[in-house]
Design a protein around this motif. Sequence first.
Motif, PDB file in Angstrom:
ATOM      1  N   PHE A 334      13.283   6.165  -5.129  1.00 20.21           N
ATOM      2  CA  PHE A 334      13.423   5.265  -3.991  1.00 20.21           C
ATOM      3  C   PHE A 334      12.768   3.919  -4.279  1.00 20.21           C
ATOM      4  CE2 PHE A 334      13.810   9.346  -1.686  1.00 20.21           C
ATOM      5  CZ  PHE A 334      14.953   9.081  -0.938  1.00 20.21           C
ATOM      6  N   GLU A 335      13.419   2.853  -3.845  1.00 18.90           N
ATOM      7  CA  GLU A 335      12.774   1.542  -3.824  1.00 18.90           C
ATOM      8  C   GLU A 335      12.207   1.339  -2.421  1.00 18.90           C
ATOM      9  OE1 GLU A 335      13.926  -2.673  -5.562  1.00 18.90           O
ATOM     10  OE2 GLU A 335      15.036  -2.290  -3.707  1.00 18.90           O
ATOM     11  N   ILE A 336      10.925   1.023  -2.335  1.00 19.27           N
ATOM     12  CA  ILE A 336      10.269   0.853  -1.035  1.00 19.27           C
ATOM     13  C   ILE A 336      10.569  -0.546  -0.506  1.00 19.27           C
ATOM     14  CG2 ILE A 336       8.100   0.944   0.225  1.00 19.27           C
ATOM     15  CD1 ILE A 336       9.072   3.618  -1.029  1.00 19.27           C
ATOM     16  N   HIS A 337      11.066  -0.594   0.732  1.00 21.67           N
ATOM     17  CA  HIS A 337      11.432  -1.878   1.317  1.00 21.67           C
ATOM     18  C   HIS A 337      10.573  -2.272   2.509  1.00 21.67           C
ATOM     19  CE1 HIS A 337      15.055  -3.701  -0.576  1.00 21.67           C
ATOM     20  NE2 HIS A 337      15.018  -2.526  -1.196  1.00 21.67           N
ATOM     21  N   HIS A 338       9.908  -1.305   3.116  1.00 22.26           N
ATOM     22  CA  HIS A 338       9.080  -1.671   4.264  1.00 22.26           C
ATOM     23  C   HIS A 338       8.106  -0.542   4.544  1.00 22.26           C
ATOM     24  CE1 HIS A 338       8.035  -2.629   8.521  1.00 22.26           C
ATOM     25  NE2 HIS A 338       8.224  -3.862   8.123  1.00 22.26           N
ATOM     26  N   GLU A 339       6.925  -0.911   5.060  1.00 18.64           N
ATOM     27  CA  GLU A 339       5.911   0.068   5.447  1.00 18.64           C
ATOM     28  C   GLU A 339       5.102  -0.519   6.586  1.00 18.64           C
ATOM     29  OE1 GLU A 339       2.236   1.751   6.125  1.00 18.64           O
ATOM     30  OE2 GLU A 339       2.326  -0.183   5.073  1.00 18.64           O
ATOM     31  N   GLU A 340       4.801   0.305   7.590  1.00 12.11           N
ATOM     32  CA  GLU A 340       3.919  -0.172   8.657  1.00 12.11           C
ATOM     33  C   GLU A 340       3.121   0.987   9.242  1.00 12.11           C
ATOM     34  OE1 GLU A 340       5.425  -1.467  12.502  1.00 12.11           O
ATOM     35  OE2 GLU A 340       7.435  -0.769  11.956  1.00 12.11           O
TER      36      GLU A 340
END
Length: 419
Positions: A334-340
């Motif tokens: 997976f390519e990580i695109h967002h995290e919160e």
Amino acid sequence: MKLAEIFEKVVGPEANVRLTAYDGSKAGPASADIAIDIRSPIAVAYLAQAPGELGLARAYVSGHIDVHGDMYSLLSRMWSITLDDIPASEKIAAVRALGLKPLLMRVPPPPQEVRRSMLARMGSRHAKERDAQAIHHHYDVSNTFYEWVLGPSMAYTCAAFPREDATLEEAQFTKFDLVARKLGLKPGMRLLDVGCGWGGMVMHAAREYGVKALGVTLSRQQAEWAQKAIAEAGLEELAEVRHMDYRDVTESGFDAVSSIGLTEHIGKDQLPNYFRFLYGKLVPGGRLLNHCITRPTGTEKTFNGGGFINRYVFPDGELESVGHLIREMEDTGFEIHHEENLREHYARTLRHWCDNLDAHWDEAVAEVGRGTARVWRLYMAGCIVGFERNKVQLHQVLGVKLGPQGKSGVPLRPALDWP
């Protein structure tokens, strides 16, 4: 030293708590807004067998300790107190004052406690049968009970509050919509929701986005409730919830996968297989939104087999840091695109659940029994404190299974479209 004075040492003399005990002793200020009543020697025996939170929890759940006043306020005041803070000389004095009888008394844990020997007979941690039993213990309490605690949304995961004064229902809608927007849902897409609970995300995706959504849960009661709700909403052509292990889903080619509150049940050693399985279910360019409770750092234990939460609430539950989860997702492809981090939102969500339980307390006791109702009151109030004090967090991580030539399909500035 009298019994109430001994328990005052455990609770903490600065906690502003009034204590009374079966031996007639009293301690703490008479004007305190919270009172603890030690009702029998069995409370002492529980604390002797399991010093700390587990012993106190056993005594409370079984009714040998009563708490009068707000449970959250009590736990917040007791947060940093442990028996290790009590000097050895005072511990010795306490033993002398109590005598040997309560200390040698062997009493079984309350029936609400999961027996580790029973789980062990079902295989190693996170074997399919054992996972099914762990889920059954927590989620098959009573759909009616959950309706009272969770409210109409039947969403047993962290909400996302768009405003300070937002209702719980508004916040749960916002959470589901936040997930849908991050996944880029559009009419005609296919969504797999693993650990779907009572089908909230499945129905939201179908109703609001025209998505064909499949949810799976290990809880039979959840699946039955969800299928009934889907039928009543007229969403049968788009939405489905099955009673099954996510590992038994045979379909593939999904445009999106949502995992909302399942990763806590997977186990650290199983995470590579978990993310590989979900990766394999997606089409190129498909997205995974992983929403779960985490540890704030990678230094804490991921599994606490002797803690109250593990024994009474989430058997075999494990919490990793978000950094570890992201590394596992990346290593899967997976390519990580967002995290919160929604940590403070979860504290707020739990406050609503606690208020709901208090509002239906007598009904809840009649439905599930006083011991189980007390487990929930203690567990949810403690979790509020845990999220407020940054002992635990709640993270959403968005990963993409890249398409040909590394195409992600994610807009250049997607955060502008997310609340």
